[in-house]
Motif scaffolding. Structure first.
Motif, PDB file in Angstrom:
ATOM      1  N   SER A   7       0.832  -1.207   0.000  1.00  0.00           N
ATOM      2  CA  SER A   7       0.000   0.000   0.000  1.00  0.00           C
ATOM      3  C   SER A   7       0.862   1.250   0.000  1.00  0.00           C
ATOM      4  N   SER A   8       1.916   1.253   0.797  1.00  0.00           N
ATOM      5  CA  SER A   8       2.814   2.408   0.852  1.00  0.00           C
ATOM      6  C   SER A   8       3.488   2.633  -0.498  1.00  0.00           C
ATOM      7  N   TYR A   9       3.897   1.539  -1.142  1.00  0.00           N
ATOM      8  CA  TYR A   9       4.559   1.643  -2.443  1.00  0.00           C
ATOM      9  C   TYR A   9       3.606   2.219  -3.485  1.00  0.00           C
ATOM     10  N   ILE A  10       2.369   1.744  -3.489  1.00  0.00           N
ATOM     11  CA  ILE A  10       1.376   2.241  -4.455  1.00  0.00           C
ATOM     12  C   ILE A  10       1.077   3.719  -4.208  1.00  0.00           C
ATOM     13  N   THR A  11       0.943   4.086  -2.931  1.00  0.00           N
ATOM     14  CA  THR A  11       0.676   5.481  -2.594  1.00  0.00           C
ATOM     15  C   THR A  11       1.806   6.382  -3.076  1.00  0.00           C
ATOM     16  N   LYS A  12       3.043   5.932  -2.900  1.00  0.00           N
ATOM     17  CA  LYS A  12       4.204   6.722  -3.322  1.00  0.00           C
ATOM     18  C   LYS A  12       4.210   6.917  -4.830  1.00  0.00           C
ATOM     19  N   LEU A  13       3.947   5.826  -5.592  1.00  0.00           N
ATOM     20  CA  LEU A  13       3.930   5.949  -7.042  1.00  0.00           C
ATOM     21  C   LEU A  13       2.790   6.838  -7.537  1.00  0.00           C
ATOM     22  N   ARG A  14       1.659   6.744  -6.868  1.00  0.00           N
ATOM     23  CA  ARG A  14       0.528   7.603  -7.265  1.00  0.00           C
ATOM     24  C   ARG A  14       0.836   9.072  -7.032  1.00  0.00           C
ATOM     25  N   SER A  15       1.574   9.356  -5.968  1.00  0.00           N
ATOM     26  CA  SER A  15       1.957  10.746  -5.715  1.00  0.00           C
ATOM     27  C   SER A  15       2.876  11.272  -6.807  1.00  0.00           C
ATOM     28  N   MET A  16       3.518  10.354  -7.551  1.00  0.00           N
ATOM     29  CA  MET A  16       4.388  10.716  -8.668  1.00  0.00           C
ATOM     30  C   MET A  16       3.613  10.674  -9.988  1.00  0.00           C
ATOM     31  N   ASN A  17       2.273  10.546  -9.896  1.00  0.00           N
ATOM     32  CA  ASN A  17       1.374  10.546 -11.057  1.00  0.00           C
ATOM     33  C   ASN A  17       1.597   9.343 -11.977  1.00  0.00           C
ATOM     34  N   VAL A  18       1.980   8.224 -11.385  1.00  0.00           N
ATOM     35  CA  VAL A  18       2.112   6.988 -12.153  1.00  0.00           C
ATOM     36  C   VAL A  18       0.735   6.349 -12.269  1.00  0.00           C
ATOM     37  N   ALA A  19       0.333   5.947 -13.447  1.00  0.00           N
ATOM     38  CA  ALA A  19      -0.987   5.365 -13.684  1.00  0.00           C
ATOM     39  C   ALA A  19      -1.118   4.021 -12.987  1.00  0.00           C
ATOM     40  N   ASP A  20      -2.339   3.695 -12.583  1.00  0.00           N
ATOM     41  CA  ASP A  20      -2.596   2.438 -11.881  1.00  0.00           C
ATOM     42  C   ASP A  20      -2.275   1.224 -12.750  1.00  0.00           C
ATOM     43  N   ASP A  21      -2.550   1.352 -14.062  1.00  0.00           N
ATOM     44  CA  ASP A  21      -2.254   0.221 -14.955  1.00  0.00           C
ATOM     45  C   ASP A  21      -0.766  -0.073 -14.986  1.00  0.00           C
ATOM     46  N   VAL A  22       0.072   0.977 -14.987  1.00  0.00           N
ATOM     47  CA  VAL A  22       1.519   0.801 -14.996  1.00  0.00           C
ATOM     48  C   VAL A  22       1.993   0.187 -13.682  1.00  0.00           C
ATOM     49  N   ILE A  23       1.424   0.675 -12.573  1.00  0.00           N
ATOM     50  CA  ILE A  23       1.794   0.132 -11.264  1.00  0.00           C
ATOM     51  C   ILE A  23       1.446  -1.351 -11.190  1.00  0.00           C
ATOM     52  N   LYS A  24       0.236  -1.677 -11.655  1.00  0.00           N
ATOM     53  CA  LYS A  24      -0.214  -3.067 -11.626  1.00  0.00           C
ATOM     54  C   LYS A  24       0.711  -3.954 -12.464  1.00  0.00           C
ATOM     55  N   GLU A  25       1.060  -3.471 -13.650  1.00  0.00           N
ATOM     56  CA  GLU A  25       1.908  -4.258 -14.550  1.00  0.00           C
ATOM     57  C   GLU A  25       3.283  -4.508 -13.940  1.00  0.00           C
ATOM     58  N   GLN A  26       3.872  -3.482 -13.360  1.00  0.00           N
ATOM     59  CA  GLN A  26       5.205  -3.610 -12.788  1.00  0.00           C
ATOM     60  C   GLN A  26       5.206  -4.533 -11.568  1.00  0.00           C
ATOM     61  N   LEU A  27       4.170  -4.437 -10.737  1.00  0.00           N
ATOM     62  CA  LEU A  27       4.116  -5.282  -9.544  1.00  0.00           C
ATOM     63  C   LEU A  27       3.938  -6.754  -9.910  1.00  0.00           C
ATOM     64  N   VAL A  28       3.085  -7.028 -10.900  1.00  0.00           N
ATOM     65  CA  VAL A  28       2.875  -8.417 -11.328  1.00  0.00           C
ATOM     66  C   VAL A  28       4.162  -8.988 -11.924  1.00  0.00           C
ATOM     67  N   LYS A  29       4.892  -8.166 -12.701  1.00  0.00           N
ATOM     68  CA  LYS A  29       6.139  -8.609 -13.287  1.00  0.00           C
ATOM     69  C   LYS A  29       7.174  -8.947 -12.221  1.00  0.00           C
ATOM     70  N   ASN A  30       7.081  -8.255 -11.090  1.00  0.00           N
ATOM     71  CA  ASN A  30       8.047  -8.475 -10.014  1.00  0.00           C
ATOM     72  C   ASN A  30       7.581  -9.530  -9.013  1.00  0.00           C
TER      73      ASN A  30
END
Length: 217
Positions: A7-30
C-alpha cells in the motif's frame, strides 16, 4: 488484508502521477499476486463515496397518542362546561325583555340542574387536563419528534376547525338577530363568551402549529 508495504509503495507511485495500470503491470512482473495487487489498488479506484442510510424515523408508543386523545377530550369537556356556566350566569343575572317570565322560570330549573353537571365536569376534567398537558409538554421538550405524531396533529386541526366553525356560526346568528331586530341585552355578552373561549383555544393551537412548522424546516 492488504500488505502495508504494498500500500505504501502504491501510494508513493501515485503521488508521482504513475498510472494504476503501470503500477499493476510492474508489480505483477516483479512477482506480486494479481489478486493482491488489485485489492491494494481497489480503494483508490472507488469514485463514489459511501452513501449512508437516512437516520431512522423515531417511533413512539401508542401510550403517547392515547394521552393526546385524553388531553383533547378533557379540553373539549372543560371548554364546553366553562362556556355553558358563563352563558348560564348571563341568562340569570342579565334581564331579557324578549323572554317570558313563566318560560324563564321553567327553564331556570332545568339550567340549575345542568349547572351542577357543568361544575362537576370541570371539577373532574380540569385536573386531568392540567396533568396531561404538563406531562406531554415535558415529553416534547425531551423529544421534539413527538410533535410529528399524527394523532396530535389530527386532533389539533380538528379542534381548530370545529372552534372556527362554531365562532362563525355565533357571528352569523348575532348578525341575523340584529337584522331581524330580535337582539336583547344578553346578545353581546353571549357573543363575547362564545368567541372568547373557543378563540383562545384556536390561538393557542395555531401557535403550536407555527412551532411545528418552524421545527420541520
Amino acid at each position: 488484508m492488504v500488505n502495508p508495504n504494498l500500500s505504501s509503495y502504491i501510494t508513493k507511485l501515485r503521488s508521482m502521477n504513475v498510472a494504476d495500470d503501470v503500477i499493476k503491470e510492474q508489480l505483477v512482473k516483479n512477482g506480486w499476486q494479481i489478486n493482491e495487487v488489485q485489492e491494494a489498488l481497489m480503494p483508490a479506484t472507488l469514485t463514489n463515496p459511501t452513501i449512508l442510510p437516512p437516520p431512522p424515523v423515531p417511533r413512539f408508543s401508542m401510550w403517547i397518542s392515547f394521552q393526546y386523545v385524553l388531553l383533547f377530550i378533557t379540553l373539549w369537556i372543560w371548554s364546553i362546561s366553562m362556556g355553558s356556566i358563563w352563558n348560564y350566569a348571563i341568562d340569570k343575572h342579565i334581564p331579557d325583555n324578549l323572554s317570558k317570565s313563566l318560560s324563564y322560570n321553567y327553564l331556570s330549573v332545568i339550567n340549575s340542574t345542568l349547572l351542577q353537571g357543568y361544575l362537576a365536569a370541570i371539577i373532574v376534567a380540569y385536573p386531568f387536563f392540567i396533568g396531561l398537558f404538563i406531562s406531554l409538554d415535558k415529553q416534547v421538550e425531551m423529544n421534539p419528534g413527538i410533535r410529528n405524531i399524527k394523532t396530535r396533529k389530527t386532533l389539533m386541526y380538528f379542534t381548530i376547525i370545529v372552534n372556527f366553525l362554531y365562532m362563525i356560526g355565533m357571528l352569523i346568528t348575532t348578525v341575523f338577530g340584529f337584522l331581524g331586530a330580535t337582539t336583547s341585552t344578553r346578545t353581546i355578552p353571549h357573543l363575547i363568551v362564545n368567541l372568547l373561549i373557543p378563540g383562545s383555544i384556536c390561538l393557542f393551537l395555531l401557535q403550536e402549529v407555527r412551532e411545528d412548522r418552524k421545527n420541520s424546516v
